[in-house]
Design an enzyme around this catalytic site. Structure first.
Site, PDB file in Angstrom:
ATOM      1  N   GLY A 125     -23.261 -82.417 -18.518  1.00  0.00           N
ATOM      2  CA  GLY A 125     -22.715 -83.005 -17.299  1.00  0.00           C
ATOM      3  C   GLY A 125     -22.511 -81.935 -16.246  1.00  0.00           C
ATOM      4  N   GLU A 136     -23.950 -78.050 -21.353  1.00  0.00           N
ATOM      5  CA  GLU A 136     -25.271 -78.125 -20.707  1.00  0.00           C
ATOM      6  C   GLU A 136     -25.010 -78.639 -19.300  1.00  0.00           C
ATOM      7  OE1 GLU A 136     -28.289 -77.321 -21.948  1.00  0.00           O
ATOM      8  OE2 GLU A 136     -27.639 -76.807 -23.967  1.00  0.00           O
ATOM      9  N   VAL A 185     -16.336 -81.542 -14.529  1.00  0.00           N
ATOM     10  CA  VAL A 185     -15.858 -82.176 -15.764  1.00  0.00           C
ATOM     11  C   VAL A 185     -15.887 -81.162 -16.925  1.00  0.00           C
ATOM     12  CG1 VAL A 185     -16.146 -84.108 -17.354  1.00  0.00           C
ATOM     13  CG2 VAL A 185     -16.632 -84.432 -14.933  1.00  0.00           C
ATOM     14  N   CYS A 220     -30.935 -82.328 -13.821  1.00  0.00           N
ATOM     15  CA  CYS A 220     -30.163 -81.078 -13.831  1.00  0.00           C
ATOM     16  C   CYS A 220     -30.997 -79.878 -13.434  1.00  0.00           C
ATOM     17  CB  CYS A 220     -29.587 -80.846 -15.222  1.00  0.00           C
ATOM     18  SG  CYS A 220     -30.840 -80.810 -16.512  1.00  0.00           S
TER      19      CYS A 220
HETATM   20  P1  NAD Z   1     -20.329 -85.778 -15.098  1.00  0.00           P
HETATM   21  O1  NAD Z   1     -19.917 -84.400 -15.409  1.00  0.00           O
HETATM   22  O2  NAD Z   1     -19.688 -86.491 -13.965  1.00  0.00           O
HETATM   23  O3  NAD Z   1     -20.122 -86.741 -16.372  1.00  0.00           O
HETATM   24  C1  NAD Z   1     -20.463 -86.328 -17.691  1.00  0.00           C
HETATM   25  C2  NAD Z   1     -19.560 -87.063 -18.673  1.00  0.00           C
HETATM   26  O4  NAD Z   1     -18.203 -86.731 -18.393  1.00  0.00           O
HETATM   27  C3  NAD Z   1     -19.668 -88.579 -18.597  1.00  0.00           C
HETATM   28  O5  NAD Z   1     -19.715 -89.081 -19.930  1.00  0.00           O
HETATM   29  C4  NAD Z   1     -18.393 -88.995 -17.898  1.00  0.00           C
HETATM   30  O6  NAD Z   1     -17.921 -90.250 -18.322  1.00  0.00           O
HETATM   31  C5  NAD Z   1     -17.406 -87.913 -18.281  1.00  0.00           C
HETATM   32  N1  NAD Z   1     -16.373 -87.714 -17.263  1.00  0.00           N
HETATM   33  C6  NAD Z   1     -16.470 -87.887 -15.925  1.00  0.00           C
HETATM   34  N2  NAD Z   1     -15.299 -87.588 -15.318  1.00  0.00           N
HETATM   35  C7  NAD Z   1     -14.442 -87.213 -16.286  1.00  0.00           C
HETATM   36  C8  NAD Z   1     -13.076 -86.781 -16.296  1.00  0.00           C
HETATM   37  N3  NAD Z   1     -12.369 -86.667 -15.168  1.00  0.00           N
HETATM   38  N4  NAD Z   1     -12.504 -86.489 -17.482  1.00  0.00           N
HETATM   39  C9  NAD Z   1     -13.230 -86.584 -18.625  1.00  0.00           C
HETATM   40  N5  NAD Z   1     -14.511 -86.993 -18.676  1.00  0.00           N
HETATM   41  C10 NAD Z   1     -15.115 -87.304 -17.523  1.00  0.00           C
HETATM   42  O7  NAD Z   1     -21.912 -85.731 -14.913  1.00  0.00           O
HETATM   43  P2  NAD Z   1     -22.857 -86.824 -14.292  1.00  0.00           P
HETATM   44  O8  NAD Z   1     -22.563 -86.979 -12.836  1.00  0.00           O
HETATM   45  O9  NAD Z   1     -22.897 -88.047 -15.148  1.00  0.00           O
HETATM   46  O10 NAD Z   1     -24.283 -86.112 -14.490  1.00  0.00           O
HETATM   47  C11 NAD Z   1     -24.805 -85.213 -13.593  1.00  0.00           C
HETATM   48  C12 NAD Z   1     -24.470 -83.791 -13.959  1.00  0.00           C
HETATM   49  O11 NAD Z   1     -24.955 -83.481 -15.254  1.00  0.00           O
HETATM   50  C13 NAD Z   1     -25.138 -82.803 -13.024  1.00  0.00           C
HETATM   51  O12 NAD Z   1     -24.220 -81.794 -12.684  1.00  0.00           O
HETATM   52  C14 NAD Z   1     -26.288 -82.253 -13.853  1.00  0.00           C
HETATM   53  O13 NAD Z   1     -26.661 -80.976 -13.419  1.00  0.00           O
HETATM   54  C15 NAD Z   1     -25.712 -82.274 -15.237  1.00  0.00           C
HETATM   55  N6  NAD Z   1     -26.769 -82.355 -16.245  1.00  0.00           N
HETATM   56  C16 NAD Z   1     -27.055 -81.265 -17.024  1.00  0.00           C
HETATM   57  C17 NAD Z   1     -28.092 -81.326 -17.957  1.00  0.00           C
HETATM   58  C18 NAD Z   1     -28.472 -80.147 -18.830  1.00  0.00           C
HETATM   59  O14 NAD Z   1     -29.160 -80.354 -19.823  1.00  0.00           O
HETATM   60  N7  NAD Z   1     -28.080 -78.931 -18.508  1.00  0.00           N
HETATM   61  C19 NAD Z   1     -28.820 -82.503 -18.110  1.00  0.00           C
HETATM   62  C20 NAD Z   1     -28.495 -83.582 -17.294  1.00  0.00           C
HETATM   63  C21 NAD Z   1     -27.470 -83.502 -16.385  1.00  0.00           C
END
Ligand code: NAD
Length: 485
Positions: free
Chosen positions: A198, A220, A202, A254
């Protein structure tokens, strides 16, 4: 086919789910290779028997074209599951360290043991792959697991909640659905490993919660992934591969190239080639195309649109948006500086930074956090080597974008703020595995090691033997000169 309604897991059930998994893990049933393979086969069936529904859910959440659903999620996931299935026995086999005169008698061994009950948290942008690819590693490593997919991809998350109990052992694997309140509850509990994919915001919350329980975490994350453009590149192939990485999933990847660094006197040529390529990709415009996704939610649309509105650069192609459809046109922006709003955006906009030299381009990259991916488009090996040797990033692809994620045998992961730990294949298995070292020392070894017991003064002979033993091994030679690169 219908899209399932998304329901959140009742908060009070979450600790019960974790406790049930812990009880099941303690029975030891997940340790046998036969069990792990059976569950990996079941995971394969979960995917292959539901491909139309998976495509439909991805289309509902992200307007994902069916081709992209297959190419970017379903096929790479099946490859991951197959790899884990084929190799699990080999990966899980105890290992011997290199033979050592001092230690061989004690049969030193590295046992590959599951960490226990683990948590997989996944993002919205590749919901299938990033939920179940870590799970394949967790199963292969012999763990029980809770998966928490994103509430921003509700059709997918609802489908996973239906399919997981149908196919996998419900005593060992469970989906928990929900947003912040549910995830906050999950993070209050103790886990034996957290595999988080993510964003950085977060990730800080997850790491702080994990610290309370001293839980190890794989992160990641994303990053400002640059692309270096050398005029000595194959321009047609460069713009195709670069812009594919930028527009696929509407830029919500990402490791999408975030911005490009182009020599000043090459910008016009580069932009013209990009325009030609975008017109080839979307002959009637991206809005009418079946091959272009949408921004996931209205709030993400507003965020990306706000970044575009806030740029100091000049839009030279695209720029149209439609809030109701969450559509943002593939857009090229020139005259962008390294502190522009557009540098990290998670959308189909390509900011172009003009530079005087390769040194300046390297300086721009090094002034930012270490990116997740770094791209180099050049035919010149000296140019590629200079970029590689003078920058840091999670991963690098030359003359390509993004597909290195799937390259078998390569670890995928960020460095510094773009993440820690590695994913895919054996690296995911390793993330969920504890290397438990063991020795078993026979009594006769005390003929040599007996000198360690007090009182130290009475038995000088073994001590002398120990000293002599250590002399068997050569000392590290002194430095004769300062190291050079
Ligand atoms: P995010 O960080 O908002 O969410 C990821 C997870 O965290 C979700 O399951 C969500 O429900 C949970 N979450 C959200 N807010 C939270 C909180 N306040 N407390 C606890 N949990 C919480 O990410 P996103 O917007 O869903 O995805 C995009 C991000 O993910 C981008 O930053 C991208 O770069 C990254 N990403 C990284 C990879 C990798 O392999 N490196 C792959 C895909 C996406």
């Amino acid at each position: 086919m219908t899209i399932l309604a998304y329901t959140t897991t009742p908060i009070e059930e979450i600790p019960v789910i974790r406790d049930n998994l812990r009880r099941a893990f303690k029975t030891g049933k997940s340790k046998s290779i036969a069990y792990r393979k059976q569950q990996l086969r079941a995971l394969r069936d979960l995917i292959t028997e539901n491909i139309p529904r998976i495509r439909e859910a991805l289309a509902a959440d992200l307007h994902r074209p069916a081709f992209d659903a297959d190419f970017l999620e379903i096929n790479p996931l099946l490859t991951e599951v197959k790899l884990a299935y084929d190799r699990v026995a080999k990966w899980a086999k105890p290992e011997k360290p290199a033979w050592s005169f001092n230690w061989f008698a004690m049969k030193p061994t590295i046992r590959k043991e599951p960490k226990g009950v683990v948590l997989v948290m996944s993002p919205f942008n590749y919901p299938l792959l990033l939920t179940f690819s870590p799970l394949a590693g967790a199963i292969a490593a012999g763990n029980a697991s809770v998966m928490k997919p994103s509430e921003l991809a509700p059709a997918c998350s609802a489908l996973f909640a239906e399919l997981v109990p149908k196919y996998l052992d419900t005593e060992m694997y469970s989906i928990v659905n929900g947003a912040i309140p549910e995830t906050t509850k999950i993070l209050e509990l103790q886990w034996d490993h957290i595999f988080f994919t993510g964003g950085a915001r977060v990730a800080r919350i997850v790491l702080a919660a994990a610290a309370k329980h001293l839980t190890p975490v794989t992160t990641e994350l994303g990053g400002k992934s640059p692309a270096f453009i050398d005029p000595k590149c194959d321009l047609k192939i460069t713009t195709k591969r670069l812009l594919w990485g930028k527009v696929v999933n509407a830029g919500q990847t990402c490791m999408a190239p975030d911005y490009v660094l182009v020599p000043k006197d090459f910008v016009d040529t580069f932009v013209n080639a990009c325009v030609d390529t975008l017109k080839e990709f979307f002959p009637d415009g991206a809005e009418k195309s079946d091959s272009f996704a949408r921004i996931v939610t209205p709030s993400h649309f507003a965020r990306v649109k706000g970044l575009l509105d806030g740029t100091q650069g000049k839009i030279v192609f695209g720029g149209s948006t439609d809030a109701d459809a969450r559509f943002i046109e593939p857009t090229l922006v020139v005259g962008v500086k390294s502190d522009d709003s557009l540098i990290e955006l998670f959308g189909p906009i390509l900011p172009i930074i003009a530079v005087d030299s390769l040194d300046e381009a390297i300086e721009v990259v090094n002034s930012q956090d270490h990116p997740l991916a770094l791209y180099i488009f050049s035919k010149d090996s000296a140019y590629k080597a200079k970029v590689l040797d003078n920058t840091q990033s999670g991963t690098v692809a030359a003359n390509e974008t993004m597909i290195h994620y799937g390259a078998e045998g390569l670890p995928f992961g960020g460095t510094g703020p773009s993440g820690s730990g590695y994913a895919t294949g054996k690296y995911t298995f390793d993330a969920f595995t504890h290397l438990r070292c063991t020795i078993d020392n026979p009594g006769w070894v005390d003929l040599i090691l007996g000198g360690r017991y007090p009182p130290y003064t009475v038995r000088l002979e073994p001590e002398k033997k120990l000293r002599n033993l250590s002399r068997l091994f050569p000392a590290i030679p002194r430095n004769s000169a300062a190291p050079t690169r």
